[in-house]
Design a protein around this motif. Structure first.
Motif, PDB file in Angstrom:
ATOM      1  N   ALA A  10       0.893  -1.152   0.000  1.00 26.20           N
ATOM      2  CA  ALA A  10       0.000   0.000   0.000  1.00 26.20           C
ATOM      3  C   ALA A  10       0.934   1.205   0.000  1.00 26.20           C
ATOM      4  N   ILE A  11       0.712   2.134  -0.903  1.00 26.02           N
ATOM      5  CA  ILE A  11       1.527   3.334  -1.000  1.00 26.02           C
ATOM      6  C   ILE A  11       0.658   4.513  -0.591  1.00 26.02           C
ATOM      7  N   CYS A  12       1.088   5.226   0.433  1.00 23.32           N
ATOM      8  CA  CYS A  12       0.328   6.357   0.960  1.00 23.32           C
ATOM      9  C   CYS A  12       1.168   7.623   0.795  1.00 23.32           C
ATOM     10  N   ARG A  13       0.567   8.648   0.182  1.00 29.44           N
ATOM     11  CA  ARG A  13       1.306   9.873  -0.118  1.00 29.44           C
ATOM     12  C   ARG A  13       0.672  11.084   0.551  1.00 29.44           C
ATOM     13  N   MET A  14       1.557  11.975   1.002  1.00 27.96           N
ATOM     14  CA  MET A  14       1.138  13.284   1.477  1.00 27.96           C
ATOM     15  C   MET A  14       2.276  14.227   1.124  1.00 27.96           C
ATOM     16  N   GLY A  15       1.983  15.197   0.284  1.00 29.66           N
ATOM     17  CA  GLY A  15       3.035  16.102  -0.155  1.00 29.66           C
ATOM     18  C   GLY A  15       4.101  15.328  -0.906  1.00 29.66           C
ATOM     19  N   ALA A  16       5.347  15.595  -0.589  1.00 25.91           N
ATOM     20  CA  ALA A  16       6.465  14.924  -1.264  1.00 25.91           C
ATOM     21  C   ALA A  16       6.849  13.606  -0.600  1.00 25.91           C
ATOM     22  N   THR A  17       6.175  13.255   0.489  1.00 27.79           N
ATOM     23  CA  THR A  17       6.512  12.044   1.233  1.00 27.79           C
ATOM     24  C   THR A  17       5.566  10.908   0.867  1.00 27.79           C
ATOM     25  N   SER A  18       6.131   9.713   0.693  1.00 27.03           N
ATOM     26  CA  SER A  18       5.288   8.539   0.508  1.00 27.03           C
ATOM     27  C   SER A  18       5.694   7.481   1.527  1.00 27.03           C
ATOM     28  N   VAL A  19       4.699   6.724   1.968  1.00 29.88           N
ATOM     29  CA  VAL A  19       4.904   5.652   2.933  1.00 29.88           C
ATOM     30  C   VAL A  19       4.445   4.364   2.268  1.00 29.88           C
ATOM     31  N   GLY A  20       5.344   3.384   2.220  1.00 31.01           N
ATOM     32  CA  GLY A  20       5.003   2.077   1.683  1.00 31.01           C
ATOM     33  C   GLY A  20       4.810   1.094   2.825  1.00 31.01           C
ATOM     34  N   VAL A  21       3.711   0.345   2.783  1.00 30.10           N
ATOM     35  CA  VAL A  21       3.406  -0.637   3.821  1.00 30.10           C
ATOM     36  C   VAL A  21       3.222  -1.985   3.131  1.00 30.10           C
ATOM     37  N   LEU A  22       4.096  -2.955   3.447  1.00 29.12           N
ATOM     38  CA  LEU A  22       3.948  -4.295   2.870  1.00 29.12           C
ATOM     39  C   LEU A  22       2.698  -4.931   3.453  1.00 29.12           C
ATOM     40  N   THR A  23       1.794  -5.308   2.573  1.00 25.08           N
ATOM     41  CA  THR A  23       0.521  -5.867   3.017  1.00 25.08           C
ATOM     42  C   THR A  23       0.648  -7.372   3.240  1.00 25.08           C
ATOM     43  N   GLY A  24      -0.343  -7.938   3.846  1.00 27.20           N
ATOM     44  CA  GLY A  24      -0.354  -9.368   4.152  1.00 27.20           C
ATOM     45  C   GLY A  24      -1.078  -9.602   5.455  1.00 27.20           C
ATOM     46  N   ASP A  25      -1.008 -10.841   5.939  1.00 27.20           N
ATOM     47  CA  ASP A  25      -1.752 -11.205   7.152  1.00 27.20           C
ATOM     48  C   ASP A  25      -0.849 -11.309   8.382  1.00 27.20           C
ATOM     49  N   HIS A  26       0.232 -10.572   8.374  1.00 28.54           N
ATOM     50  CA  HIS A  26       1.145 -10.562   9.515  1.00 28.54           C
ATOM     51  C   HIS A  26       0.521  -9.802  10.689  1.00 28.54           C
ATOM     52  N   PRO A  27       0.984 -10.057  11.910  1.00 29.55           N
ATOM     53  CA  PRO A  27       0.451  -9.325  13.062  1.00 29.55           C
ATOM     54  C   PRO A  27       0.813  -7.834  13.029  1.00 29.55           C
ATOM     55  N   ARG A  28       1.870  -7.493  12.316  1.00 33.38           N
ATOM     56  CA  ARG A  28       2.223  -6.096  12.063  1.00 33.38           C
ATOM     57  C   ARG A  28       2.958  -6.064  10.716  1.00 33.38           C
ATOM     58  N   PRO A  29       3.018  -4.908  10.062  1.00 32.18           N
ATOM     59  CA  PRO A  29       3.637  -4.884   8.734  1.00 32.18           C
ATOM     60  C   PRO A  29       5.111  -5.305   8.793  1.00 32.18           C
ATOM     61  N   PRO A  30       5.532  -6.228   7.907  1.00 35.38           N
ATOM     62  CA  PRO A  30       6.933  -6.643   7.895  1.00 35.38           C
ATOM     63  C   PRO A  30       7.864  -5.531   7.436  1.00 35.38           C
ATOM     64  N   VAL A  31       7.350  -4.633   6.587  1.00 32.09           N
ATOM     65  CA  VAL A  31       8.158  -3.538   6.069  1.00 32.09           C
ATOM     66  C   VAL A  31       7.309  -2.272   6.035  1.00 32.09           C
TER      67      VAL A  31
END
Length: 134
Positions: free
Chosen positions: A28-49
């Protein structure tokens, strides 16, 4: 200490905070202004990356990440606020790596490339399977 959030919950928190999120294959790629946050999706208890990036001249990109990083850490429930302080201390270094509890932080600055900028990647050291995008 904040409880762990799943990747879906992290993306929801980022969206609620004003980030514009979309899915790009495994992230999942989330953007605000010039910053983007990538979150590795899946069924982990918390994001692996969880990665935070800003494209542009390194000084500008560094400032963008520095401004948003404490909030991103809070929204993602990454209970290591010292990552933001450490990140600020790495300015001027092309590559750096440091462990913070169960998280490994990697930072790199790209200067002479097609997309200059700064990349901070936080990897969950507790993740055992499907911990990277394929």
């Amino acid at each position: 200490m904040l409880p762990d959030l799943t990747a879906t919950q992290v993306v929801s928190a980022l969206t609620t905070d004003g980030f514009q999120c979309s899915t790009d294959v495994a992230y999942a790629i989330c953007r605000m202004g010039a910053t983007s946050v990538g979150v590795l999706t899946g069924d982990h208890p918390r994001p692996p990356v969880v990665s935070v990036q800003a494209i542009g001249p390194v000084d500008v990109a560094w400032a963008e990440i520095s401004n948003s990083l404490p909030r991103v850490l809070e929204l993602a429930h990454i209970n290591q606020p010292e990552i933001a302080t450490w990140f600020g201390q790495q300015k001027g270094k092309p590559v750096a790596q440091q462990s913070f509890g169960d998280w490994l932080a990697d930072v790199s600055a790209e200067v002479d490339t097609e997309e200059p900028g700064v990349h901070l990647t936080l990897t969950d050291k507790l993740c055992k399977t499907n911990c990277q995008a394929e």
